[in-house]
Design a protein around this motif. Structure first.
Motif, mmCIF file in Angstrom:
data_model
loop_
_atom_site.group_PDB
_atom_site.id
_atom_site.type_symbol
_atom_site.label_atom_id
_atom_site.label_comp_id
_atom_site.label_asym_id
_atom_site.label_seq_id
_atom_site.Cartn_x
_atom_site.Cartn_y
_atom_site.Cartn_z
ATOM 1 N N ALA A 117 0.820 -1.207 0.000
ATOM 2 C CA ALA A 117 0.000 0.000 0.000
ATOM 3 C C ALA A 117 0.858 1.263 0.000
ATOM 4 N N THR A 118 1.935 1.253 0.783
ATOM 5 C CA THR A 118 2.859 2.404 0.839
ATOM 6 C C THR A 118 3.429 2.688 -0.548
ATOM 7 N N GLN A 119 3.826 1.600 -1.235
ATOM 8 C CA GLN A 119 4.383 1.716 -2.584
ATOM 9 C C GLN A 119 3.327 2.220 -3.578
ATOM 10 N N ALA A 120 2.090 1.705 -3.453
ATOM 11 C CA ALA A 120 0.996 2.110 -4.350
ATOM 12 C C ALA A 120 0.635 3.583 -4.145
ATOM 13 N N VAL A 121 0.593 4.015 -2.888
ATOM 14 C CA VAL A 121 0.304 5.424 -2.564
ATOM 15 C C VAL A 121 1.380 6.328 -3.169
ATOM 16 N N ASN A 122 2.623 5.905 -3.045
ATOM 17 C CA ASN A 122 3.764 6.637 -3.591
ATOM 18 C C ASN A 122 3.690 6.720 -5.126
ATOM 19 N N LEU A 123 3.336 5.600 -5.751
ATOM 20 C CA LEU A 123 3.251 5.520 -7.220
ATOM 21 C C LEU A 123 2.148 6.418 -7.773
ATOM 22 N N MET A 124 0.988 6.394 -7.109
ATOM 23 C CA MET A 124 -0.181 7.116 -7.642
ATOM 24 C C MET A 124 -0.342 8.514 -7.056
ATOM 25 N N GLY A 125 0.587 8.914 -6.176
ATOM 26 C CA GLY A 125 0.526 10.249 -5.589
ATOM 27 C C GLY A 125 -0.704 10.466 -4.731
ATOM 28 N N LEU A 126 -1.142 9.437 -4.007
ATOM 29 C CA LEU A 126 -2.335 9.535 -3.164
ATOM 30 C C LEU A 126 -1.991 10.072 -1.779
ATOM 31 N N GLN A 127 -3.015 10.397 -1.023
ATOM 32 C CA GLN A 127 -2.836 10.836 0.370
ATOM 33 C C GLN A 127 -2.386 9.645 1.218
ATOM 34 N N GLU A 128 -1.603 9.920 2.261
ATOM 35 C CA GLU A 128 -1.125 8.836 3.146
ATOM 36 C C GLU A 128 -2.268 8.102 3.841
ATOM 37 N N THR A 129 -3.409 8.793 3.985
ATOM 38 C CA THR A 129 -4.571 8.170 4.644
ATOM 39 C C THR A 129 -5.110 6.980 3.849
ATOM 40 N N ALA A 130 -4.713 6.873 2.568
ATOM 41 C CA ALA A 130 -5.179 5.755 1.730
ATOM 42 C C ALA A 130 -4.398 4.468 1.990
ATOM 43 N N THR A 131 -3.294 4.552 2.759
ATOM 44 C CA THR A 131 -2.413 3.396 2.959
ATOM 45 C C THR A 131 -3.137 2.212 3.597
ATOM 46 N N ILE A 132 -3.807 2.438 4.723
ATOM 47 C CA ILE A 132 -4.469 1.329 5.432
ATOM 48 C C ILE A 132 -5.586 0.706 4.590
ATOM 49 N N PRO A 133 -6.509 1.502 3.985
ATOM 50 C CA PRO A 133 -7.550 0.885 3.135
ATOM 51 C C PRO A 133 -6.971 0.056 1.979
ATOM 52 N N ILE A 134 -5.882 0.540 1.339
ATOM 53 C CA ILE A 134 -5.272 -0.214 0.232
ATOM 54 C C ILE A 134 -4.642 -1.508 0.760
ATOM 55 N N ALA A 135 -4.001 -1.425 1.932
ATOM 56 C CA ALA A 135 -3.396 -2.621 2.542
ATOM 57 C C ALA A 135 -4.458 -3.681 2.844
ATOM 58 N N ILE A 136 -5.607 -3.228 3.381
ATOM 59 C CA ILE A 136 -6.711 -4.159 3.683
ATOM 60 C C ILE A 136 -7.227 -4.792 2.389
ATOM 61 N N ALA A 137 -7.378 -3.975 1.345
ATOM 62 C CA ALA A 137 -7.863 -4.470 0.044
ATOM 63 C C ALA A 137 -6.899 -5.503 -0.536
ATOM 64 N N ALA A 138 -5.584 -5.251 -0.419
ATOM 65 C CA ALA A 138 -4.570 -6.184 -0.950
ATOM 66 C C ALA A 138 -4.645 -7.527 -0.218
ATOM 67 N N ALA A 139 -4.704 -7.488 1.127
ATOM 68 C CA ALA A 139 -4.780 -8.728 1.923
ATOM 69 C C ALA A 139 -6.063 -9.495 1.604
ATOM 70 N N PHE A 140 -7.183 -8.759 1.485
ATOM 71 C CA PHE A 140 -8.471 -9.391 1.178
ATOM 72 C C PHE A 140 -8.429 -10.074 -0.192
ATOM 73 N N LEU A 141 -7.875 -9.360 -1.189
ATOM 74 C CA LEU A 141 -7.806 -9.902 -2.547
ATOM 75 C C LEU A 141 -6.963 -11.181 -2.593
ATOM 76 N N ILE A 142 -5.848 -11.179 -1.871
ATOM 77 C CA ILE A 142 -4.981 -12.368 -1.824
ATOM 78 C C ILE A 142 -5.724 -13.557 -1.217
ATOM 79 N N ILE A 143 -6.404 -13.338 -0.094
ATOM 80 C CA ILE A 143 -7.158 -14.421 0.554
ATOM 81 C C ILE A 143 -8.264 -14.913 -0.381
ATOM 82 N N PHE A 144 -8.945 -13.984 -1.067
ATOM 83 C CA PHE A 144 -10.017 -14.329 -2.004
ATOM 84 C C PHE A 144 -9.478 -15.208 -3.141
ATOM 85 N N ILE A 145 -8.326 -14.817 -3.715
ATOM 86 C CA ILE A 145 -7.708 -15.606 -4.812
ATOM 87 C C ILE A 145 -7.370 -17.011 -4.313
#
Length: 448
Positions: A117-145
């Motif tokens: 998420a930290t890397q994705a926020v850095n890449l897309m120039g997003l606010q730091e507040t997006a880090t935790i939601p993106i991290a949760i989405a990444a973990a969820f997607l992995i478990i789903f796959i």
């Protein structure tokens, strides 16, 4: 169903070169792209940081060579849990499974999701507040796959394995030819001081996260054409090559950015790539790093969700029957959900380095016990068939044990709160173990 519990049921088809690639592919993950921050912020200098990478590699090689003796002699499903049970009895084996279930695998998934998420926020120039939601989405997607079946998760793993090599090679090649001016003094003049040793220890713990995964390399012993000759060569050359890659990429980083700057950024590889290849090129390399991290999370999830399931089959967990449930794709669904929920709690801390230090501290307690088990089983079971024996015995296992003790004790002294948490979470398993054991004894008495 065919029994593959012993090496006799496995085809001996793995050559030295295949084993070499397995060793390298298992170990090289995401740590090489993100751990420079922790290494250089802990050590403070380029030389001490590089020394941490080299010593981490040497301890890893000795650990791999030592553990491989047990892997070759006891080629059973369960790996480390089986070795510990054989050497110390069921309690220690159970505690490892418990620690893997509630600390090691969830902390890996959480820490890697945070860094993704930290890397994705850095890449897309997003606010730091997006880090935790993106991290949760990444973990969820992995478990789903993973819940869709092993084949789909395996395909993702193959793509990620290729993806991680591209940014590695690009940064090494272009970084080393970059005309930087970094003075690297390998041994600081005050190396004997407690401060330098403590700094080196903290840097070493950080590098060992990047080297983690080596424990599994001995598992292929039963399928090798000539394990006695080829397994030690594959471990030494494979892990030496990994260490070489790690040292080279760090030299490349240091050719572009000074140690102080690397220690101050959570995305060192991406920043180096941007300086080397410009904005567009840097973004392409960063996408490669993101795919690599995603694949690493997937690797830990694939293995992790099967640990509570295996423990539940032995009725070692509360609600064991619930943990045994498989979905229509034959994946332990409730074990996967449990892993995700624990990882979710850890993600909310947002602490990548703290989580990785926690899991390294806990797992290295058990790694060190595995190294000691080689001595115990040689004495207790001299007639056990050992297709492969540790070279330079007892020197190599002693180096592995000394390295393990240094890592555990240094972390205890430098991070008392983090280590207390690790010990507490592991110790929670004790009352559960004894409760389950008492229930089994009662049920046996009632049946008789």
């Amino acid at each position: 169903m065919e029994n593959h519990e012993t090496s006799t049921g496995l085809k001996r088809e793995i050559s030295f070169f295949t084993a070499l690639t397995v060793v390298m592919g298992t170990v090289i993950g995401s740590g090489v792209f993100f751990k420079p921050e922790a290494v250089y912020s802990a050590t403070g200098t380029a030389g001490l940081g590089l020394l941490a990478w080299i010593i981490g590699g040497l301890i890893t090689i000795c650990g791999g060579l030592t553990t491989a003796e047990l892997s070759a002699a006891i080629p059973k499903t369960g790996g480390m849990v089986v070795y510990l049970q054989r050497a110390y009895g069921p309690l220690v084996g159970y505690l490892l499974g418990w620690a893997q279930t509630i600390i090691y695998f969830p902390a890996n998934i959480a820490a890697l999701s945070i860094i993704f998420a930290t890397q994705a926020v850095n890449l897309m120039g997003l606010q730091e507040t997006a880090t935790i939601p993106i991290a949760i989405a990444a973990a969820f997607l992995i478990i789903f796959i993973n819940l869709l079946g092993t084949k789909k998760a395996g395909r993702l793993q193959s793509v990620a394995t290729v993806a991680k090599m591209v940014p590695l090679l690009l940064i090494i090649v272009f970084g080393l030819f970059n005309k930087g001016d970094v003075q690297v003094q390998l041994l600081p003049s005050s190396m004997t001081s407690g401060s330098a040793i403590s700094k080196l220890g903290s840097g070493l713990v950080a590098t060992l996260f990047a080297y983690d995964g080596w424990i599994n390399v001995g598992a292929i012993a039963g399928e090798m054409k000539n394990p006695k000759k080829d397994l030690p060569k594959a471990i030494v050359f494979g892990l030496s090559a990994v260490m070489g890659v790690y040292v080279l990429i760090n030299l490349a980083y240091l050719s572009v950015m000074p140690a102080a700057s690397l220690g101050a950024t959570p995305t060192p590889a991406a920043e180096v790539a941007q300086l080397l290849f410009g904005n567009a090129g840097g973004k392409i390399v960063t996408i490669g790093i993101l795919v690599s991290v995603f694949g690493t999370i997937n690797g830990y999830a694939m293995t992790g969700i099967r640990v509570p399931f295996a423990m539940a089959l032995n009725n070692e967990l509360p609600f064991s029957r619930w943990f045994q449930k498989l979905n229509k794709h034959q994946v332990p669904v409730n074990s996967a959900l449990t892993l995700f929920i624990i990882a979710l709690v850890m993600i909310f801390t947002g602490q990548y380095n703290q989580l990785t230090d926690l899991l390294i501290f806990v797992i290295w307690i058990f790694y060190t016990l595995v190294f000691i088990a080689v001595f115990i089983l040689r004495k207790r079971e001299p007639d056990l068939i050992r297709p492969y024996k540790v070279p330079l015995y007892p020197i190599v296992p002693i180096i592995a044990i000394a390295g393990g003790l240094f890592i555990v004790l240094n972390t205890l002294l430098t991070q008392p709160i983090n280590t207390a948490l690790g010990i507490f979470l592991t110790a929670i398993g004790l009352p559960i173990y004894f409760y389950k054991k008492r229930k089994r004894i009662h049920s046996t008495i009632e049946k008789n």
